[in-house]
Write an enzyme that holds these catalytic residues in place. Structure first.
Site, PDB file in Angstrom:
ATOM      1  CB  SER A  84      -0.903   0.044   1.237  1.00  0.00           C
ATOM      2  OG  SER A  84      -1.783  -1.038   1.249  1.00  0.00           O
ATOM      3  CB  THR A 187      -1.914   3.712   4.313  1.00  0.00           C
ATOM      4  OG1 THR A 187      -2.472   3.504   3.034  1.00  0.00           O
ATOM      5  CG2 THR A 187      -1.690   5.203   4.520  1.00  0.00           C
ATOM      6  CB  THR A 205      -1.211   5.739   0.968  1.00  0.00           C
ATOM      7  OG1 THR A 205      -1.926   4.525   0.739  1.00  0.00           O
ATOM      8  CG2 THR A 205      -2.011   6.886   0.393  1.00  0.00           C
ATOM      9  NE  ARG A 215      -9.764   6.465  -3.141  1.00  0.00           N
ATOM     10  CZ  ARG A 215      -9.062   6.231  -2.037  1.00  0.00           C
ATOM     11  NH1 ARG A 215      -7.749   6.159  -2.074  1.00  0.00           N
ATOM     12  NH2 ARG A 215      -9.674   6.063  -0.883  1.00  0.00           N
ATOM     13  CB  THR A 238      -4.434   3.822   8.246  1.00  0.00           C
ATOM     14  OG1 THR A 238      -4.281   2.851   7.210  1.00  0.00           O
ATOM     15  CG2 THR A 238      -4.771   3.115   9.541  1.00  0.00           C
ATOM     16  N   GLY A 239      -6.990   3.522   6.453  1.00  0.00           N
ATOM     17  CA  GLY A 239      -8.239   2.827   6.164  1.00  0.00           C
ATOM     18  C   GLY A 239      -8.936   3.457   4.974  1.00  0.00           C
TER      19      GLY A 239
HETATM   20  C1  SD4 Z   1      -6.745   5.746   1.183  1.00  0.00           C
HETATM   21  N1  SD4 Z   1      -6.416   5.862   3.554  1.00  0.00           N
HETATM   22  O1  SD4 Z   1      -6.228   6.023   0.112  1.00  0.00           O
HETATM   23  C2  SD4 Z   1      -5.862   5.338   2.325  1.00  0.00           C
HETATM   24  C3  SD4 Z   1      -5.706   3.849   2.314  1.00  0.00           C
HETATM   25  C4  SD4 Z   1      -5.131   3.255   3.562  1.00  0.00           C
HETATM   26  O2  SD4 Z   1      -4.205   1.505   4.669  1.00  0.00           O
HETATM   27  O3  SD4 Z   1      -5.002   3.852   4.576  1.00  0.00           O
HETATM   28  N2  SD4 Z   1      -4.766   2.018   3.553  1.00  0.00           N
HETATM   29  O4  SD4 Z   1      -7.957   5.763   1.338  1.00  0.00           O
END
Ligand code: SD4
Length: 326
Positions: A84, A187, A205, A215, A238-239
């Protein structure tokens, strides 16, 4: 595990909180500061351990938190096996790795890049946007042009063997469906307090795997994926970035700390807000990290499975975050 129970326990404070516009979090969550732990650095997920080691080299030599959070996440960006972060990561649905990153210092200066291709260290480009331009954010071709003008090397648009295999497998069904904690969460968000008592943060990330081409997630959005206020504290996320952006997540965590909450309570309150604003919260993962001026730390996630690396003079360790959904 604490979860909804914590929120229910706040009932006594709820009335007063509503009157003065605070979220419903118990006053017991407001821990008085007991001395300051510094320097200290924390970062998301297991690969944060190696990143913290990189940051600690700077912090332990009385270096600046800004340098620590850049050098720290540079370690992850250069790791071609990370799914990631950096150029070895999983691509978008068209097979391109596009990168987002941000950085912010103790003066509130900040820089970010988004939808950047071909560059190994997007966070360092973000730092140059902060330091060398009148802007905060550069994207796509413009960000690439700026990076190349400043001596960054143009790397080929070539997937790592593991990423290429995973993408080809994904193409068979082409079904876009982030899987909680499994598919695409590595990330790195990092926040640090240096020996001089100054805070900084960074985030870098490739975003969500198999995202639409173009995106952009929360990571390069100042206040969403990361935020620093040197008077108060710092936070990162994160997420699933769409859910974080909807609540300006990291800014919200810092503002909760400004209102007097501990970093832990602030992360919990932000997750609560996120669950209220995202009806699909049971299907997604988001985790927050927070650090205040006293070096107190906190973390909280929507789901089970979020962990983070915490490093201070006593060592560098992986910690499991508490979570909301059981
Ligand atoms: C995103 N927050 O691009 C990031 C992805 C992420 O662990 O955190 N992945 O939405």
């Amino acid at each position: 595990m604490t979860s909804r129970r914590k929120f229910i326990q706040t009932a006594g404070f709820a009335g007063a909180a509503a009157l003065i516009g605070l979220p419903e979090i118990s006053l017991a969550e407001k821990r008085p500061a007991s001395g300051t732990t510094k320097p200290i650095v924390l970062s998301t997920w297991k690969r944060g351990l190696a990143a913290n080691d990189g940051a600690w080299k700077v912090l332990s030599a009385n270096g600046r938190a800004l340098d620590a959070v850049e050098k720290g996440v540079n370690v992850t960006e250069a790791d071609f096996t990370d799914r990631s972060v950096g150029l070895g990561a999983l691509p978008d649905r068209d097979g391109h790795v596009t990168l987002d990153a941000s950085i912010m210092d103790e003066h509130g200066s900040c820089g970010s890049v988004a939808f950047l291709q071909h560059i190994m260290h997007p966070v360092s480009v973000a730092r140059l946007v902060m330091e060398k331009t009148p802007h905060v954010m550069l994207v796509g071709e413009g960000a690439l042009q700026f990076a190349l003008e400043n001596g960054f090397k143009k790397e080929p648009d070539k997937l790592s063997p593991a990423s290429e295999q995973a993408w080809k497998e994904w193409l068979k069904k082409s079904e876009y469906k982030p899987v909680v904690n499994i598919e695409n969460h590595d990330t790195i968000g990092m926040i640090a307090l240096d020996a001089a008592g100054n805070l900084s943060g960074s985030c870098t990330t490739s975003g969500l795997a198999y995202k639409m081409h173009g995106r952009v997630g929360d990571s390069p959005i100042i206040g969403a994926g990361m935020y620093v206020d040197n008077e108060v504290g710092a936070a990162c996320a994160t997420g699933v970035g769409e859910a974080v952006m909807k609540i300006c997540g990291s800014f919200l965590v810092v503002e909760y700390m400004r209102q007097g909450m501990s970093p832990d309570a602030a992360c919990r309150a932000a997750v609560k807000r996120l669950t209220e604003r995202n009806p699909n919260y049971k299907d997604i993962q988001v985790g927050f990290l927070a650090l205040n001026k006293q070096g107190e730390t906190g973390a909280y996630a929507v789901q089970h499975g979020f962990n983070y690396a915490l490093c201070d003079s006593s060592g560098n360790k992986l910690v499991d975050a508490d979570f909301f959904v059981n």
